[in-house]
Structure formats: structure tokens, C-alpha cells
Design an enzyme around this catalytic site. Structure first.
Site, PDB file in Angstrom:
ATOM      1  N   SER A 109       0.857  -1.462  -0.143  1.00 28.88           N
ATOM      2  CA  SER A 109       0.186  -0.423   0.136  1.00 28.88           C
ATOM      3  C   SER A 109       0.881   1.287   0.141  1.00 28.88           C
ATOM      4  CB  SER A 109      -1.050   0.247   1.247  1.00 28.88           C
ATOM      5  OG  SER A 109      -1.512   1.419   1.408  1.00 28.88           O
ATOM      6  N   TYR A 131      -1.803   5.276  -4.620  1.00 32.10           N
ATOM      7  CA  TYR A 131      -3.053   6.348  -4.434  1.00 32.10           C
ATOM      8  C   TYR A 131      -2.158   8.341  -4.576  1.00 32.10           C
ATOM      9  CZ  TYR A 131      -6.320   4.526  -1.393  1.00 32.10           C
ATOM     10  OH  TYR A 131      -6.384   3.630  -0.358  1.00 32.10           O
ATOM     11  N   THR A 157      -5.500   3.148  -8.308  1.00 38.95           N
ATOM     12  CA  THR A 157      -6.105   3.438  -7.352  1.00 38.95           C
ATOM     13  C   THR A 157      -7.138   4.565  -7.570  1.00 38.95           C
ATOM     14  OG1 THR A 157      -5.459   1.321  -5.598  1.00 38.95           O
ATOM     15  CG2 THR A 157      -7.638   3.160  -4.545  1.00 38.95           C
ATOM     16  N   LYS A 256      -6.985   0.056  -9.867  1.00 36.83           N
ATOM     17  CA  LYS A 256      -8.093  -0.183  -9.132  1.00 36.83           C
ATOM     18  C   LYS A 256      -9.329   0.521  -8.681  1.00 36.83           C
ATOM     19  CE  LYS A 256      -7.353  -2.557  -4.287  1.00 36.83           C
ATOM     20  NZ  LYS A 256      -8.116  -1.246  -3.375  1.00 36.83           N
ATOM     21  N   HIS A 280     -13.362  -1.462  -3.698  1.00 38.16           N
ATOM     22  CA  HIS A 280     -12.975  -1.062  -1.784  1.00 38.16           C
ATOM     23  C   HIS A 280     -12.935  -1.904  -0.911  1.00 38.16           C
ATOM     24  CE1 HIS A 280      -9.699   2.034  -1.846  1.00 38.16           C
ATOM     25  NE2 HIS A 280      -9.908   1.407  -0.400  1.00 38.16           N
TER      26      HIS A 280
HETATM   27  C1  LIG Z   1      -7.659  -2.447   6.698  1.00 33.83           C
HETATM   28  C2  LIG Z   1      -8.051  -2.465   4.990  1.00 33.83           C
HETATM   29  C3  LIG Z   1      -7.019  -1.323   4.913  1.00 33.83           C
HETATM   30  C4  LIG Z   1      -7.206  -1.009   3.341  1.00 33.83           C
HETATM   31  N1  LIG Z   1      -6.465   0.015   2.829  1.00 33.83           N
HETATM   32  C5  LIG Z   1      -6.163   0.396   1.379  1.00 33.83           C
HETATM   33  C6  LIG Z   1      -5.137   0.861   0.598  1.00 33.83           C
HETATM   34  O1  LIG Z   1      -4.237   1.215   0.998  1.00 33.83           O
HETATM   35  N2  LIG Z   1      -4.453   1.060  -0.532  1.00 33.83           N
HETATM   36  C7  LIG Z   1      -6.231   0.422  -1.365  1.00 33.83           C
HETATM   37  O2  LIG Z   1      -6.349   0.765  -2.385  1.00 33.83           O
HETATM   38  N3  LIG Z   1      -6.965  -0.808  -0.972  1.00 33.83           N
HETATM   39  C8  LIG Z   1      -6.713  -0.448   0.245  1.00 33.83           C
HETATM   40  N4  LIG Z   1      -8.009  -1.086   0.986  1.00 33.83           N
HETATM   41  C9  LIG Z   1      -8.901  -1.998   0.414  1.00 33.83           C
HETATM   42  C10 LIG Z   1      -8.221  -3.650  -0.007  1.00 33.83           C
HETATM   43  O3  LIG Z   1      -7.291  -3.579  -0.933  1.00 33.83           O
HETATM   44  C11 LIG Z   1      -9.383  -4.610  -1.303  1.00 33.83           C
HETATM   45  O4  LIG Z   1      -9.920  -3.415  -1.792  1.00 33.83           O
HETATM   46  C12 LIG Z   1     -10.564  -4.857  -0.305  1.00 33.83           C
HETATM   47  O5  LIG Z   1     -10.383  -4.945   1.222  1.00 33.83           O
HETATM   48  C13 LIG Z   1     -10.976  -6.004  -0.954  1.00 33.83           C
HETATM   49  O6  LIG Z   1     -12.733  -6.226  -0.771  1.00 33.83           O
HETATM   50  P1  LIG Z   1     -12.216  -7.713   0.469  1.00 33.83           P
HETATM   51  O7  LIG Z   1     -11.463  -6.872   1.992  1.00 33.83           O
HETATM   52  O8  LIG Z   1     -13.741  -7.468   0.911  1.00 33.83           O
HETATM   53  O9  LIG Z   1     -12.003  -8.835   1.092  1.00 33.83           O
HETATM   54  C14 LIG Z   1      -7.946  -1.652   2.247  1.00 33.83           C
HETATM   55  C15 LIG Z   1      -8.948  -2.380   3.009  1.00 33.83           C
HETATM   56  C16 LIG Z   1      -8.589  -2.954   4.287  1.00 33.83           C
HETATM   57  C17 LIG Z   1      -9.704  -3.806   5.049  1.00 33.83           C
END
Ligand SMILES: Cc1cc2nc3c(=O)[nH]c(=O)nc-3n(C[C@H](O)[C@H](O)[C@H](O)COP(=O)(O)O)c2cc1C
Length: 390
Positions: A109, A131, A157, A256, A280
Site C-alpha cells: 500500500s 494513491y 487506486t 483499481k 474497495h
Molecule cells: C484495513 C484495510 C486497509 C485498506 N487499505 C487500502 C489501501 O491502502 N489501498 C487500497 O487501494 N485499498 C485498500 N484497502 C482495500 C483493499 O485493497 C481491497 O480493495 C478490499 O479490502 C477488498 O475487499 P475484501 O476486504 O472484501 O477482500 C484496504 C482494505 C482494508 C480492509
């Protein structure tokens, strides 16, 4: 709960819930506002039913997948998740090592608290998530570093011009920056394994983790405000940024967080190598449609010219098979390995990934598929005359 008593991702979720202070668990588990999109993501998968093929010799099977020219053990990558380092001591490195052991890509990330080079030492195939911040020179530096380190893909993203409304974090007074509050400290003492094994261990070794891509601001308030402005999420990300990144990034470029077919087409036209159909994990727009429902229209728009990945709601190997049946080449998983790492560090994250792989393998056997390219749309049951609707 011992890891060998965790038989599925939900068990790991329960184990994570026990270990983490309430606010930290909510930060993984919940989404935004009323959690509509998060719950609908699951509902989308649950409501799909499969029509198994029988009388196929499935004694020899493989879940191996090719993504952006690289071979992996299954069609899955660990999704980017900024604060993974808070769920376990050096949790990001632990997750990356688990990804390496499971032979799947790990996505770093932008908000990672671990140096990119240190994560790369895990030996996992690395994708870098981006990002765009107000100060593009700071995010360009991430791209340059990922290029130097020869990461396999850049995942941009695009669904987060602002953060989703997360009232529960405000209620719990659990908001970044992760400063201590009385409530948080009380919660921490109620979760001694996390307090001793994560928080105090960080404090004993130089302090709580910080986002390594953010330069340290000067000591005064004005300098801090200026750095906060420069590293704020840009609300002005457009296709021009994507075109610019296409020039700067030589390997797989992936967008994404899109849900609209015309945006998928535009991504392909701009030379992107892939898209992640994603809301997301329901964490941004609470009324967003579910990626699994939209997948066929996105696949049709891409028309085989780029790789279509999906995330949001994957908790079972059968979910992976359903996404592939509807035309995806693979999935990203966010919460599933995070529950694992919070429950048991590297071993917990690896357990999550192995559960998903063995469930996928079993679902393939039960649907008559030996290889991923045998997973087709015919496996998805459409309601038949006389069949009761779910
Ligand atoms: C705790 C947490 C932090 C996340 N941080 C980011 C991030 O920094 N960048 C990003 O593109 N998506 C982030 N996401 C989204 C995930 O990359 C992903 O799109 C999402 O968790 C997919 O859904 P799922 O949790 O049901 O598998 C985050 C998700 C969670 C749960």
C-alpha cells in the site's frame, strides 16, 4: 483460538476479533456508514449458484495461474492494506512472507509502514499500489522506487478522492494518525496479547510504525500542516494522471476501483494492462454496486484486451471460482489475509491463503474443472423454469 482450530476465514475473523482492540478490529472488519456495500458484496457471491459438471476425471488438478506474465500458485493476490503493521508486529512483512510461501503476489500500500525494499526481501512477487497525493512529486517518487525495485505491477487506486464516512472510528476515537487516547489505551489493556506483542514491542523498538512514504515534517505546526496538505489524497485525479503514469511505468499498469464498462474501455484504450473491478471492499461509497454483479459487463467491455481482476467480498475458494466463471482472471483479497495476520502473524496469514487455495481446489473438483481455463460461465446456474428463486 489455535490456528489449527480455524477451519475457514470466518474462524480466523473470530480469532482476530478476540486478539485486537475493538477499534482496530472494526478498522479491518467494518466498511463505511451502514456497511451496505460490504454486506451486499457477500450477498452477491452467496446468491450465485453453481451447476457442477460430473463424470470428469479430476484426479489431476492445478490452481496455477498466470497474471501479467508471471506464474502463481493460484489466481489471487494479497490486496493493499495500509495499516497491516498495526495488527501484528511488523505485520506487513509477515503478510508478504506468507504471500511468498503461498506463491501469490503481495501488494504494497501507499500507506505502508514498512520500507518497500524490506517487503521485497520476503521473496514474494510484489505489486505496488498507488494513491495519488496532492503533491504528485511524492507519489512519483514511489513509482520511481517501485521501478528501481522491479516490482511486477503498479496498481493505481482511483476510487478514493475522499475517504468513506466511517462514523464508528470517530465514535471509538480511533482515527489516523493513530495517536493514543484514553479509550484506546483502556481497550488495549483488555487485549494483552496485542498490547504486549504489538504495541509495547513497537514502543520498545523505536515507536509506533509510521507511513514510510510520507516525509517527516518539520517540528512546527506550519510545517506539519504543509506536509499534511502535500500528502493529502488528491481530489483531482483524472485520466491525465493515468496517461502520465503509463509513460512513467514500464511494466503492468492496473487501475483499481472501477465499476463502469466505459471506464474499463477507456483504461484499455490508454494502454492499461489490467483493471480491478472493486468497490474497495465497501469501504468508500456505501451505496456502491457490487463488483461480482457487474463483472460480466466489465469483462465484455475489456473484450480480452487486458486482465480483469476483481475484489470485494472474497471469503471462500468458491467465490474465486465464481469470479473466474464470470470472466475474471483472478481476485484480490483484503480482509481475509488481514484476519489471518491479526490472528497469528505470518502463520495466520499463510493459513488464510492456504484455506482459500484448498477451497478453490475442492470447488474445482466438485465442478469438474482440472485447470483454471476449464472454469466457464456454464458453471453459473441461471434460474430455470420451476426453480425456486433464492
Ligand atoms: C484495513 C484495510 C486497509 C485498506 N487499505 C487500502 C489501501 O491502502 N489501498 C487500497 O487501494 N485499498 C485498500 N484497502 C482495500 C483493499 O485493497 C481491497 O480493495 C478490499 O479490502 C477488498 O475487499 P475484501 O476486504 O472484501 O477482500 C484496504 C482494505 C482494508 C480492509
Amino acid at each position: 483460538m489455535r490456528l489449527d482450530r480455524c477451519f475457514n476465514i470466518e474462524d480466523l475473523r473470530q480469532a482476530a476479533k478476540r486478539r485486537l482492540p475493538h477499534g482496530l478490529f472494526a478498522f479491518i472488519d467494518r466498511a463505511t456508514e451502514d456497511d451496505l456495500a460490504r454486506d451486499r458484496n457477500r450477498e452477491g457471491f452467496r446468491s450465485l449458484r453453481l451447476l457442477p459438471r460430473t463424470l470428469v476425471d479430476v484426479a489431476e488438478r492445478s490452481t496455477e495461474a498466470l497474471l501479467f506474465g508471471h506464474r502463481h500458485a493460484m489466481p489471487l493476490a494479497v490486496a493493499p492494506a495500509g495499516p497491516a503493521g498495526l495488527f501484528w508486529y511488523k505485520g506487513e512483512a509477515a503478510l508478504a512472507r506468507a504471500a511468498a510461501a503461498a506463491r501469490v503476489p503481495f501488494t504494497i500500500s501507499t500507506y505502508s509502514t514498512t520500507e518497500m525494499a524490506e517487503i521485497a526481501e520476503s521473496g514474494a512477487a510484489i505489486w505496488q499500489q498507488l494513491y495519488l497525493w496532492n503533491d504528485r512529486s511524492l507519489t512519483d517518487a514511489i513509482v520511481a522506487r517501485a521501478r528501481e525495485l522491479e516490482f511486477q505491477a503498479l496498481i493505481v487506486t482511483v476510487d478514493t478522492p475522499v475517504l468513506g464516512q466511517r462514523e464508528y472510528l470517530q465514535r471509538d476515537r480511533f482515527m489516523p494518525p493513530w495517536g493514543p487516547s484514553l479509550g484506546a489505551m483502556a481497550e488495549a489493556t483488555l487485549h494483552p496479547r496485542w498490547l504486549l506483542g504489538v504495541a509495547l514491542r513497537y514502543l520498545a523498538n523505536g515507536g509506533l510504525p509510521r507511513v514510510v512514504n510520507m516525509p517527516l515534517p518539520g517540528p512546527d505546526a506550519a510545517a506539519q500542516a504543509e506536509m499534511a496538505r502535500r500528502t493529502g489524497l488528491s481530489q483531482s485525479v483524472t485520466w491525465d494522471d493515468i496517461a502520465r503514469l503509463r509513460q512513467a511505468w514500464p511494466r503492468a499498469l492496473v487501475i483499481k476501483g472501477i465499476l463502469r464498462p466505459e471506464e474499463a474501455e477507456r483504461a484499455v484504450a490508454l494502454g492499461c494492462d489490467g483493471i480491478v473491478v472493486s468497490n474497495h471492499g465497501g469501504r468508500n461509497l456505501d451505496s456502491a454496486a457490487s463488483p461480482i454483479d457487474l463483472l460480466p459487463s466489465m469483462v465484455a467491455a475489456v473484450g480480452g484486451r487486458a486482465t480483469v481482476l476483481l475484489d470485494s467480498g472474497v471469503r471462500r475458494g468458491s467465490d474465486i471460482l465464481k469470479a473466474l466463471a464470470l470472466g475474471a482472471s483472478g481476485v484480490l483479497v483484503g480482509r481475509a489475509p488481514l484476519y489471518g495476520v491479526a490472528a497469528g502473524g505470518e502463520a495466520g496469514a499463510l493459513h488464510a491463503l492456504e484455506l482459500l487455495r484448498s477451497e478453490l481446489d475442492r470447488t474445482m473438483a466438485l465442478t469438474g474443472c482440472r485447470k483454471l481455463d476449464e472454469i466457464g460461465a456454464d458453471l453459473i446456474a441461471t434460474p430455470l423454469a420451476g426453480e425456486r428463486q433464492p
